[in-house]
Design an enzyme around this catalytic site. Structure first.
Site, PDB file in Angstrom:
ATOM      1  N   VAL A 170      -9.477  -3.769   0.410  1.00 18.38           N
ATOM      2  CA  VAL A 170      -9.858  -5.143   0.075  1.00 18.38           C
ATOM      3  C   VAL A 170      -9.712  -6.075   1.274  1.00 18.38           C
ATOM      4  O   VAL A 170      -8.901  -5.822   2.181  1.00 18.38           O
ATOM      5  CB  VAL A 170      -9.019  -5.680  -1.113  1.00 18.38           C
ATOM      6  CG1 VAL A 170      -9.425  -5.011  -2.407  1.00 18.38           C
ATOM      7  CG2 VAL A 170      -7.526  -5.493  -0.865  1.00 18.38           C
ATOM      8  N   ARG A 224     -10.639 -12.568   6.977  1.00 11.69           N
ATOM      9  CA  ARG A 224      -9.377 -13.182   6.531  1.00 11.69           C
ATOM     10  C   ARG A 224      -9.592 -14.534   5.873  1.00 11.69           C
ATOM     11  O   ARG A 224      -8.829 -14.950   5.018  1.00 11.69           O
ATOM     12  CB  ARG A 224      -8.449 -13.437   7.733  1.00 11.69           C
ATOM     13  CG  ARG A 224      -7.800 -12.227   8.295  1.00 11.69           C
ATOM     14  CD  ARG A 224      -6.699 -12.670   9.253  1.00 11.69           C
ATOM     15  NE  ARG A 224      -6.322 -11.635  10.190  1.00 11.69           N
ATOM     16  CZ  ARG A 224      -5.535 -10.608   9.883  1.00 11.69           C
ATOM     17  NH1 ARG A 224      -5.074 -10.490   8.664  1.00 11.69           N
ATOM     18  NH2 ARG A 224      -5.230  -9.710  10.775  1.00 11.69           N
ATOM     19  N   ASP A 252       0.859  -1.183   0.000  1.00 10.89           N
ATOM     20  CA  ASP A 252       0.000   0.000   0.000  1.00 10.89           C
ATOM     21  C   ASP A 252       0.897   1.236   0.000  1.00 10.89           C
ATOM     22  O   ASP A 252       1.407   1.617  -1.054  1.00 10.89           O
ATOM     23  CB  ASP A 252      -0.932  -0.092   1.218  1.00 10.89           C
ATOM     24  CG  ASP A 252      -1.983   1.006   1.244  1.00 10.89           C
ATOM     25  OD1 ASP A 252      -2.135   1.711   0.237  1.00 10.89           O
ATOM     26  OD2 ASP A 252      -2.651   1.163   2.278  1.00 10.89           O
ATOM     27  N   ASP A 289      -7.715  -8.459   6.167  1.00 10.39           N
ATOM     28  CA  ASP A 289      -8.816  -8.302   7.118  1.00 10.39           C
ATOM     29  C   ASP A 289      -9.313  -6.864   7.203  1.00 10.39           C
ATOM     30  O   ASP A 289      -8.625  -5.921   6.816  1.00 10.39           O
ATOM     31  CB  ASP A 289      -8.368  -8.721   8.515  1.00 10.39           C
ATOM     32  CG  ASP A 289      -7.431  -7.697   9.147  1.00 10.39           C
ATOM     33  OD1 ASP A 289      -6.402  -7.382   8.516  1.00 10.39           O
ATOM     34  OD2 ASP A 289      -7.750  -7.191  10.237  1.00 10.39           O
TER      35      ASP A 289
HETATM   36  P1  IMP Z   1       1.750  -0.282   3.868  1.00 10.94           P
HETATM   37  O1  IMP Z   1       2.766  -0.289   4.975  1.00 10.94           O
HETATM   38  O2  IMP Z   1       0.945   0.980   3.828  1.00 10.94           O
HETATM   39  O3  IMP Z   1       2.294  -0.663   2.524  1.00 10.94           O
HETATM   40  O4  IMP Z   1       0.642  -1.310   4.252  1.00 10.94           O
HETATM   41  C1  IMP Z   1       0.864  -2.617   4.321  1.00 10.94           C
HETATM   42  C2  IMP Z   1      -0.113  -3.279   5.282  1.00 10.94           C
HETATM   43  O5  IMP Z   1      -1.343  -2.541   5.483  1.00 10.94           O
HETATM   44  C3  IMP Z   1      -0.524  -4.577   4.672  1.00 10.94           C
HETATM   45  O6  IMP Z   1       0.389  -5.601   4.979  1.00 10.94           O
HETATM   46  C4  IMP Z   1      -1.892  -4.801   5.266  1.00 10.94           C
HETATM   47  O7  IMP Z   1      -1.740  -5.425   6.523  1.00 10.94           O
HETATM   48  C5  IMP Z   1      -2.459  -3.418   5.469  1.00 10.94           C
HETATM   49  N1  IMP Z   1      -3.355  -3.026   4.349  1.00 10.94           N
HETATM   50  C6  IMP Z   1      -3.113  -2.110   3.401  1.00 10.94           C
HETATM   51  N2  IMP Z   1      -4.131  -2.021   2.533  1.00 10.94           N
HETATM   52  C7  IMP Z   1      -5.056  -2.927   2.947  1.00 10.94           C
HETATM   53  C8  IMP Z   1      -6.338  -3.322   2.436  1.00 10.94           C
HETATM   54  O8  IMP Z   1      -6.860  -2.835   1.414  1.00 10.94           O
HETATM   55  N3  IMP Z   1      -6.977  -4.292   3.137  1.00 10.94           N
HETATM   56  C9  IMP Z   1      -6.460  -4.877   4.249  1.00 10.94           C
HETATM   57  N4  IMP Z   1      -5.251  -4.539   4.745  1.00 10.94           N
HETATM   58  C10 IMP Z   1      -4.556  -3.568   4.102  1.00 10.94           C
END
Ligand code: IMP
Ligand code: MG
Length: 178
Positions: free
Chosen positions: A149, A161, A99, A155
């Site tokens: 999502v 999940r 993300d 989740d």
């Molecule tokens: P980042 O550090 O922002 O890249 O986010 C990574 C973590 O955020 C992922 O491993 C997920 O646990 C959570 N996450 C990000 N987007 C989503 C989503 O759309 N659904 C569920 N979990 C998400």
């Protein structure tokens, strides 16, 4: 509340088989320590492992984001300990979704600091959002739009999940924007 199906179980399983073949071709000459990020990556990592003839280590790490006391930004931290087995090894991190990139960027820095030879990433999903942290991800299952999502490990507040497919979480029950 509604879950709008986005990626079917069949498509996920087909893509997992392809990714496993790619990993076998590119990574197994120098077998990495596979490190799955709890809890979201569990079904993905389990299914990938099922297609890989792997004798190597399969480890896990839990990463949590907390609100720093001096900053308004979310900073990831490792919950518990990093496995010792990463020292001097190639590491393949398996996660559910990319993300903002903060989690994987943090893991990259932390794993190298802890002695990993190099770190590669394999994610099931990559969201089309501007990254806060620029992370190079070698293996991607599916590119998706900027939507929240759930399913197949992902989740919402601990729920969904266990779904075998990935769906867009629509809190108000509308499928608007799909
Ligand atoms: P980042 O550090 O922002 O890249 O986010 C990574 C973590 O955020 C992922 O491993 C997920 O646990 C959570 N996450 C990000 N987007 C989503 C989503 O759309 N659904 C569920 N979990 C998400
Ligand atoms: Mg996660």
């Amino acid at each position: 509340m509604k879950i709008e199906p986005l990626i079917s179980e069949e498509r996920i399983q087909g893509r997992v088989r392809e990714l496993a073949a790619e990993l076998a071709a590119k990574e197994m000459s120098h077998p990495p320590v596979c490190l799955m990020v709890l809890q979201g990556a569990v079904p993905f990592a389990r299914d990938l492992a099922g297609h890989l003839d792997m004798e190597g280590k399969f480890e896990e790490v839990a990463v949590s984001s907390y609100l720093g006391t001096t900053s308004a930004q979310r900073n990831p931290v490792v919950v518990g300990k990093l496995p010792e087995s990463i020292r001097g090894r190639h590491v393949l991190v398996i996660d559910d979704i990319l993300d903002t990139g903060r989690t994987l960027d943090f893991l990259h820095r932390t794993l190298v600091e802890q002695g990993a030879l190099d770190v590669r990433f394999c994610v099931l999903l990559r969201k089309d959002v501007p990254r806060v942290c620029d992370v190079a991800v070698e293996y991607v299952g599916f590119d998706i739009q900027n939507e929240f999502v759930v399913g197949y490990g992902l989740d919402f507040q601990g729920d969904y999940r266990g779904l075998p497919y990935v769906g867009v979480f629509c809190p108000d029950g509308s499928a608007e924007g799909l």
